[in-house]
Design a protein around this motif. Structure first.
Motif, mmCIF file in Angstrom:
data_model
loop_
_atom_site.group_PDB
_atom_site.id
_atom_site.type_symbol
_atom_site.label_atom_id
_atom_site.label_comp_id
_atom_site.label_asym_id
_atom_site.label_seq_id
_atom_site.Cartn_x
_atom_site.Cartn_y
_atom_site.Cartn_z
ATOM 1 N N THR A 18 -47.168 36.285 34.479
ATOM 2 C CA THR A 18 -48.242 35.565 33.554
ATOM 3 C C THR A 18 -49.720 35.989 34.212
ATOM 4 O O THR A 18 -50.714 36.154 33.488
ATOM 5 C CB THR A 18 -47.773 34.107 33.539
ATOM 6 N N ALA A 19 -49.791 35.886 35.568
ATOM 7 C CA ALA A 19 -50.984 36.089 36.121
ATOM 8 C C ALA A 19 -51.371 37.470 36.073
ATOM 9 O O ALA A 19 -52.690 38.074 36.014
ATOM 10 C CB ALA A 19 -51.132 35.318 37.626
ATOM 11 N N ASP A 26 -53.309 46.888 28.238
ATOM 12 C CA ASP A 26 -51.967 47.451 27.318
ATOM 13 C C ASP A 26 -51.225 46.613 26.756
ATOM 14 O O ASP A 26 -50.033 46.972 26.329
ATOM 15 C CB ASP A 26 -51.596 48.855 27.885
ATOM 16 N N CYS A 27 -51.003 45.109 27.428
ATOM 17 C CA CYS A 27 -49.907 44.348 27.233
ATOM 18 C C CYS A 27 -50.577 42.813 27.267
ATOM 19 O O CYS A 27 -51.425 42.648 28.142
ATOM 20 C CB CYS A 27 -48.675 44.475 28.112
ATOM 21 N N LYS A 28 -49.546 41.954 26.522
ATOM 22 C CA LYS A 28 -50.003 40.460 26.777
ATOM 23 C C LYS A 28 -48.784 39.921 26.441
ATOM 24 O O LYS A 28 -47.760 40.349 25.846
ATOM 25 C CB LYS A 28 -50.886 39.971 25.758
ATOM 26 N N ILE A 29 -48.616 38.496 27.020
ATOM 27 C CA ILE A 29 -47.356 37.544 26.889
ATOM 28 C C ILE A 29 -47.761 36.799 25.675
ATOM 29 O O ILE A 29 -48.703 35.984 25.498
ATOM 30 C CB ILE A 29 -47.085 36.653 28.030
ATOM 31 N N VAL A 30 -46.686 36.779 24.500
ATOM 32 C CA VAL A 30 -47.093 36.114 23.386
ATOM 33 C C VAL A 30 -46.516 34.817 23.331
ATOM 34 O O VAL A 30 -46.475 34.132 22.475
ATOM 35 C CB VAL A 30 -46.948 37.145 22.213
ATOM 36 N N ALA A 31 -45.144 34.795 23.995
ATOM 37 C CA ALA A 31 -44.137 33.627 24.110
ATOM 38 C C ALA A 31 -43.384 33.568 25.369
ATOM 39 O O ALA A 31 -43.296 34.720 26.101
ATOM 40 C CB ALA A 31 -43.266 33.727 23.085
ATOM 41 N N GLY A 32 -42.918 32.814 25.738
ATOM 42 C CA GLY A 32 -42.293 32.280 26.910
ATOM 43 C C GLY A 32 -41.003 31.763 26.691
ATOM 44 O O GLY A 32 -40.633 30.876 25.691
ATOM 45 N N SER A 41 -49.299 25.159 28.537
ATOM 46 C CA SER A 41 -49.074 26.646 28.573
ATOM 47 C C SER A 41 -50.152 27.716 27.968
ATOM 48 O O SER A 41 -50.544 27.029 26.884
ATOM 49 C CB SER A 41 -47.580 27.019 28.350
ATOM 50 N N GLU A 42 -50.234 28.727 28.531
ATOM 51 C CA GLU A 42 -51.140 29.680 27.969
ATOM 52 C C GLU A 42 -50.578 30.452 26.606
ATOM 53 O O GLU A 42 -51.332 31.013 25.889
ATOM 54 C CB GLU A 42 -51.397 30.729 28.936
ATOM 55 N N TYR A 43 -49.236 30.069 26.412
ATOM 56 C CA TYR A 43 -48.569 30.599 25.488
ATOM 57 C C TYR A 43 -47.290 29.786 24.955
ATOM 58 O O TYR A 43 -46.869 29.006 25.954
ATOM 59 C CB TYR A 43 -48.136 31.983 25.654
ATOM 60 N N PRO A 44 -46.889 29.956 23.767
ATOM 61 C CA PRO A 44 -45.697 28.966 23.321
ATOM 62 C C PRO A 44 -44.444 29.297 24.181
ATOM 63 O O PRO A 44 -44.212 30.366 24.413
ATOM 64 C CB PRO A 44 -45.605 29.148 21.865
#
Length: 251
Positions: A18-19, A26-32, A41-44
């Motif tokens: 996550t850090a 070129d990428c991102k976390i959209v859910a966990g 959390s930074e994402y759902p």
């Protein structure tokens, strides 16, 4: 932009990834996904894949072997590619992973480090040159919270060496229970657990009056995080199949 679902997001590696993802454009976390759903959390975050209604391109799993059945069901239903970094799978689970890879892209590796994968290639070359004239021993060291032993990486190394030997060797994990001399057709695998060791692997080729040692030491978990993220970006573009670090390096 590769959209990632992070399975095991509240664990040590989940937090490191996550850090680390913030440094990649070129990428991102959209859910966990995690059994422990945090209040913030930074994402759902969802407690199981079945609860998700999220558009994404790939799942990275750094959790526990017990999570595999639900992840494979989700992969089959959604066609979602899976980067499986969890270690400690049983032989049956590995077979299930291989079977599912015929339907969806799966990247499966016991270690996401570039250096470790180079160590594996060098060890294979050494085994080809030495044949059965040298005894092979593998020593792996990890922190005192690691549950599985030997490490998945140690088994990866042993399997790779075995693949180039004329006769498949026996793996010996507990030498103190034997009262006889070492045979040629075996690989000794030894585990050390202590302190905060991130990960160290040593392959020893012991011959007559000479020893070759190939070793790798991980200084932080970030190298595994960046490897997993690179694998996710790579896998999101692939067709169904079983992929490993060697495939990504050739890409």
């Amino acid at each position: 932009m590769t959209r990632i679902i992070m399975s095991g997001c509240t664990g040590k590696m989940g937090r490191v990834i996550t850090a680390a993802v913030k440094e990649k454009a070129d990428c991102k976390i959209v859910a966990g996904i995690d059994l422990r759903v945090p209040e913030q959390s930074e994402y759902p975050v969802f407690s199981s894949p079945e609860e998700m209604q999220i558009e994404a391109d790939v799942v990275i799993d750094f959790s526990n072997p017990t999570a595999l059945p639900s992840l494979l069901r989700y992969a089959e239903k959604s066609g979602m590619p899976m980067v499986l970094c969890t270690t400690g799978y049983s032989e049956l689970q590995v077979a299930e992973i291989k079977e599912m890879s015929q339907k969806v892209p799966i990247f499966y590796s016991g270690n996401m480090s570039l250096g470790i994968n180079l160590l594996i290639e060098l060890s294979k070359k050494a085994a080809q040159v030495f044949g059965n004239a040298f005894d092979v021993e593998i020593v792996e060291k990890h922190h005192n919270q690691k549950i599985d032993a030997p490490s998945g990486t140690a088994l990866m190394i042993a399997d790779s060496i075995s693949s180039v030997m004329e006769e498949s060797p026996k793996y010996v994990y507990d030498r103190h229970s034997f009262r006889h001399a070492r045979t040629k057709n075996e690989i000794g695998i030894h585990s050390v657990r202590g302190g905060s060791i991130v990960g160290e692997h040593e392959v020893i080729f012991a011959g007559h009056d000479e020893i070759l040692t190939i070793s790798h030491s991980a200084q932080s978990k970030e190298i595994f995080a960046m490897g997993a993220l690179n694998a996710a970006v790579f896998l999101a573009k692939q067709k169904p199949g079983l992929y490993a670090m060697s495939d990504m390096l050739r890409d």
